[in-house]
Design a protein around this motif. Structure first.
Motif, PDB file in Angstrom:
ATOM      1  N   ASP A   1       0.837  -1.200   0.000  1.00 23.14           N
ATOM      2  CA  ASP A   1       0.000   0.000   0.000  1.00 23.14           C
ATOM      3  C   ASP A   1       0.872   1.250   0.000  1.00 23.14           C
ATOM      4  OD1 ASP A   1      -2.216  -1.577   0.081  1.00 23.14           O
ATOM      5  OD2 ASP A   1      -2.560  -1.368   2.235  1.00 23.14           O
TER       6      ASP A   1
ATOM      7  N   ALA B   1       0.394  -0.170  -6.371  1.00 26.86           N
ATOM      8  CA  ALA B   1      -0.738  -0.636  -5.568  1.00 26.86           C
ATOM      9  C   ALA B   1      -1.963   0.238  -5.813  1.00 26.86           C
ATOM     10  CB  ALA B   1      -0.365  -0.626  -4.083  1.00 26.86           C
ATOM     11  N   ALA B   2      -1.759   1.539  -5.943  1.00 24.54           N
ATOM     12  CA  ALA B   2      -2.877   2.448  -6.227  1.00 24.54           C
ATOM     13  C   ALA B   2      -3.473   2.145  -7.595  1.00 24.54           C
ATOM     14  CB  ALA B   2      -2.400   3.896  -6.159  1.00 24.54           C
TER      15      ALA B   2
ATOM     16  N   ASN C   1      -5.455  -1.126  -7.335  1.00 19.92           N
ATOM     17  CA  ASN C   1      -6.733  -0.887  -6.656  1.00 19.92           C
ATOM     18  C   ASN C   1      -7.718  -0.186  -7.583  1.00 19.92           C
ATOM     19  OD1 ASN C   1      -8.416  -0.688  -4.111  1.00 19.92           O
ATOM     20  ND2 ASN C   1      -8.206   1.477  -4.613  1.00 19.92           N
TER      21      ASN C   1
END
Length: 227
Positions: free
Chosen positions: A82, A87-88, A91
């Motif tokens: 995260d 990771a962003a 997501n």
């Protein structure tokens, strides 16, 4: 994606552009029509993007290696911690059930080199959503199109905003032009040359760090409604 190139005469190019514009205005969800409109109206802009990439050391590397944003090439993003750019991105894609493989292929560019530039511009679109913290609703897409126009000068970006904004309810149109547009114009003008960035090399870095490095100003929060 890059598909088989379809050579067009100027008259054929104009016909495809007009047909795509009408079809996209009637049905903005038709990604293939929006893509065709971008290709047939954007030749001059894509030549300029190519020239900018050739002047940039990082852009030169992208042109030489021709990375592609595919499910396979970004699969490791789902395993990153995260707070990282990757990771962003994972997501963003995962929560929307998007796949980087779903974008329509580029067909109407004059050369393979220009076709790659058009493909690259199309494939990094979702990275831009993440960097500028914009949703994928109508408002978010139009706001990003304004940023994109500042960065690329592609007529399709302007046409998309002009064509779709009239379909918005008055309060939404006011929100777009009073709240998002000033930010988008400024943010798109002041950030780094985004077409020249080798995004795949930065997925493991902290999201806020790459934003700082590329002078990205995320979209402002929505104004609070008056009671």
């Amino acid at each position: 994606m890059m598909g088989a190139r379809v050579p067009l005469t100027r008259w054929q190019q104009a016909a495809v552009a007009v047909g795509s514009a009408v079809g996209a205005a009637l049905n903005p969800a038709r990604a293939d029509l929006v893509a065709a409109l971008g290709e047939t109206t954007g030749s001059y802009a894509f030549h300029r993007l190519l020239a900018r990439m050739k002047r940039s050391p990082e852009g030169q590397r992208v042109l030489h290696e021709r990375p592609r944003v595919t499910s396979a090439s970004v699969a490791h993003a789902w395993d990153l911690p995260d707070g990282t750019f990757g990771a962003a991105y994972a997501n963003f894609m995962g929560t929307r059930k998007f796949s980087p493989d779903d974008r329509p292929p580029v067909r109407f560019m004059e050369t393979d080199e220009l076709a790659y530039v058009a493909t690259r511009a199309r494939e990094v679109h979702d990275f831009w959503h993440v960097l500028f913290n914009l949703p994928t609703n109508v408002m978010g897409e139009l706001a990003l199109k304004i940023v994109e126009f500042q960065q690329t000068a592609l007529p399709m970006c302007f046409l998309s905003v002009a064509g779709a904004s009239w379909r918005l309810k008055p309060e939404k149109r006011d929100l777009l032009f009073r709240h998002y547009s000033p930010w988008a114009i400024s943010a798109g003008h002041s950030c780094s040359d985004l077409i020249c960035i080798y995004y795949e090399k930065y997925l493991t870095e902290e999201l806020e760090e790459v934003r700082r490095q590329w002078k990205i100003v995320p979209a402002p929060p929505l104004p609070e409604r008056k009671v």
